[in-house]
Design a protein around this motif. Structure first.
Motif, PDB file in Angstrom:
ATOM      1  N   THR A  74      21.375   3.173   2.389  1.00  0.00           N
ATOM      2  CA  THR A  74      22.748   3.666   2.274  1.00  0.00           C
ATOM      3  C   THR A  74      22.947   4.890   3.159  1.00  0.00           C
ATOM      4  N   ASN A  75      24.197   5.106   3.564  1.00  0.00           N
ATOM      5  CA  ASN A  75      24.517   6.335   4.305  1.00  0.00           C
ATOM      6  C   ASN A  75      25.077   7.410   3.376  1.00  0.00           C
ATOM      7  N   MET A  76      25.113   7.129   2.058  1.00  0.00           N
ATOM      8  CA  MET A  76      25.652   8.078   1.101  1.00  0.00           C
ATOM      9  C   MET A  76      24.590   9.067   0.617  1.00  0.00           C
ATOM     10  N   ARG A  77      25.021  10.324   0.440  1.00  0.00           N
ATOM     11  CA  ARG A  77      24.205  11.348  -0.224  1.00  0.00           C
ATOM     12  C   ARG A  77      25.167  12.101  -1.140  1.00  0.00           C
ATOM     13  N   ILE A  78      25.214  11.690  -2.409  1.00  0.00           N
ATOM     14  CA  ILE A  78      26.245  12.147  -3.333  1.00  0.00           C
ATOM     15  C   ILE A  78      25.676  13.195  -4.276  1.00  0.00           C
ATOM     16  N   VAL A 117      27.960  13.809   1.198  1.00  0.00           N
ATOM     17  CA  VAL A 117      27.632  14.315   2.540  1.00  0.00           C
ATOM     18  C   VAL A 117      26.904  13.184   3.271  1.00  0.00           C
ATOM     19  N   MET A 118      27.662  12.332   3.902  1.00  0.00           N
ATOM     20  CA  MET A 118      27.081  11.140   4.501  1.00  0.00           C
ATOM     21  C   MET A 118      26.129  11.481   5.652  1.00  0.00           C
ATOM     22  N   THR A 119      25.223  10.572   5.932  1.00  0.00           N
ATOM     23  CA  THR A 119      24.367  10.759   7.089  1.00  0.00           C
ATOM     24  C   THR A 119      25.218  10.616   8.351  1.00  0.00           C
ATOM     25  N   PRO A 120      24.922  11.385   9.389  1.00  0.00           N
ATOM     26  CA  PRO A 120      25.718  11.277  10.620  1.00  0.00           C
ATOM     27  C   PRO A 120      25.641   9.872  11.230  1.00  0.00           C
ATOM     28  N   ARG A 121      26.756   9.446  11.788  1.00  0.00           N
ATOM     29  CA  ARG A 121      26.801   8.168  12.513  1.00  0.00           C
ATOM     30  C   ARG A 121      26.481   8.443  13.983  1.00  0.00           C
ATOM     31  N   MET A 122      25.466   7.770  14.508  1.00  0.00           N
ATOM     32  CA  MET A 122      25.008   8.044  15.860  1.00  0.00           C
ATOM     33  C   MET A 122      25.655   7.143  16.906  1.00  0.00           C
ATOM     34  N   VAL A 123      26.354   6.098  16.458  1.00  0.00           N
ATOM     35  CA  VAL A 123      27.107   5.248  17.380  1.00  0.00           C
ATOM     36  C   VAL A 123      28.489   5.036  16.779  1.00  0.00           C
ATOM     37  N   ALA A 124      29.444   4.690  17.624  1.00  0.00           N
ATOM     38  CA  ALA A 124      30.801   4.425  17.150  1.00  0.00           C
ATOM     39  C   ALA A 124      30.782   3.309  16.114  1.00  0.00           C
ATOM     40  N   ARG A 125      31.621   3.447  15.095  1.00  0.00           N
ATOM     41  CA  ARG A 125      31.614   2.468  14.009  1.00  0.00           C
ATOM     42  C   ARG A 125      32.135   1.125  14.492  1.00  0.00           C
ATOM     43  N   ASP A 126      31.477   0.065  14.032  1.00  0.00           N
ATOM     44  CA  ASP A 126      31.860  -1.297  14.370  1.00  0.00           C
ATOM     45  C   ASP A 126      33.238  -1.593  13.765  1.00  0.00           C
TER      46      ASP A 126
END
Length: 282
Positions: A156-160, A170-179
Motif C-alpha cells: 500500500t502507499n498509505m501511512r495512516i 502521509v502517503m509514500t511519494p509517487r516517483m512517476v506520473a500517475r497512470d
C-alpha cells in the motif's frame, strides 16, 4: 430555493502570499469545517509556538529537523517524520531551513480566523458532521513521534496515523506520473477531505452532485495545482487526484474527526494501539 453546499477550496500556496510573514517564517493558513492547516517555510531557529492549545495537533516535518517542547517533554526530530503534540503549551524550533506542516482541529480558533479561505465558512458547513473527539489515550497525552519510513509497507502507499481529533494519511511519494487509467474517484457522505500537496504538480478532478435545483449544478472541475497547495473537498463531491510529474510527488490526506471506516480495520492505522476507538471498553 438553492441547496448549494460549501464550495471546494483550492489554496495554491505556491502562487499566493502567506497569511503570516516574518523574518524567518512564511505561513499559509487554510481551513476546513473541522480542521485548519498551517504550512510554514522556515529558517533555522524559527520558533512556532502555541501558548495554550485546547487539544492535540499533528506536525509533519517535510524536509527539516526540529526540536519539540511540550510541558516537561523535549524531542529532537528529523525530517520526514510525524509528531502528535499534546494539549497545552508547546513549541517547535526549526533546526534548519525547510518546510513544516501543522494540522489542528477547529478548536484552534485563532488560526481559523486567519485562514485565507475563512469566508467560505462564513455560514458554517451544515453538510459536514461535527467533530466529536474520540477517547483519550489510556496512557495520557504526550509527544508521540513516528519515523515515516518505518511505517512503509509494500502492499500500500498509505501511512495512516490518528489521534483524538485528526487523521493524516502521509502517503509514500509517487516517483512517476500517475497512470490515468488507474484513478480512484470516490466521495464521502458527510466529511471533508483535505489533500495537501508538499511536492510535485497535481490535477485534482472534481464532479459535483446534482441537486433538485438546476441553478446549483456545476461543470466538472480539473484543478491544476503545484506545491505546496491544499484542496478541501466537500462531502458528496466525487474526487480523485493525480500527479503529472515524475521524480517525486507527495500528497497528505487530512480528515477531522478520524475516519471510523479506516480506524476500525485492524492494521490499517499505524498507531492504532495508542488510541481507543469510540465505544471501546476501557
Amino acid at each position: 430555493m438553492s441547496t448549494q453546499a460549501t464550495a471546494p477550496t483550492a489554496a495554491r500556496h505556491h502562487a499566493t502570499p502567506p497569511q503570516i510573514e516574518t523574518g524567518g517564517e512564511r505561513t499559509w493558513i487554510t481551513r476546513g469545517a473541522n480542521f485548519v492547516v498551517a504550512v510554514s517555510d522556515v529558517r533555522a531557529g524559527t520558533r512556532l509556538a502555541r501558548a495554550e492549545q485546547a487539544d492535540e495537533y499533528m506536525v509533519f516535518l517535510v524536509d527539516v529537523g526540529a526540536r519539540f517542547e511540550a510541558g516537561a517533554e523535549r524531542l529532537d526530530a528529523r525530517a520526514e517524520t510525524l509528531t502528535i503534540v499534546p494539549p497545552g503549551a508547546s513549541a517547535i524550533t526549526a533546526l534548519g531551513d525547510g518546510r513544516i506542516v501543522r494540522v489542528f482541529s477547529g478548536q484552534a480558533t485563532d488560526l481559523l480566523e486567519r485562514a485565507g479561505n475563512a469566508s467560505v465558512y462564513a455560514n458554517g458547513a451544515p453538510e459536514v458532521a461535527p467533530l466529536v473527539p474520540w477517547p483519550a489515550p489510556p496512557e495520557g497525552f504526550r509527544l508521540r513521534h513516528y519515523v515515516l519510513s518505518e511505517h512503509t509497507r509494500p502492499d500500500t502507499n498509505m501511512r495512516i496515523f490518528r489521534c483524538t481529533n485528526l487523521m493524516l494519511n502521509v502517503m509514500t511519494p509517487r516517483m512517476v506520473a500517475r497512470d490515468v487509467h488507474k484513478l480512484s474517484p470516490h466521495s464521502h457522505a458527510d466529511f471533508e477531505q483535505g489533500s495537501l500537496a508538499v511536492r510535485g504538480d497535481w490535477v485534482h478532478h472534481l464532479r459535483h452532485p446534482w441537486t433538485a435545483d438546476l441553478d446549483d449544478w456545476k461543470a466538472d472541475e480539473h484543478l491544476e495545482m503545484g506545491s505546496p497547495s491544499l484542496l478541501v473537498v466537500p462531502p458528496k463531491v466525487i474526487h480523485t487526484s493525480r500527479n503529472t510529474n515524475d521524480g517525486g510527488a507527495w500528497l497528505v490526506d487530512i480528515f477531522a474527526p478520524p475516519r471510523l471506516d479506516f480506524a476500525s480495520k485492524p492494521g490499517k492505522v499505524a498507531n492504532e494501539a495508542e488510541y481507543p476507538l469510540p465505544g471501546a471498553a476501557t
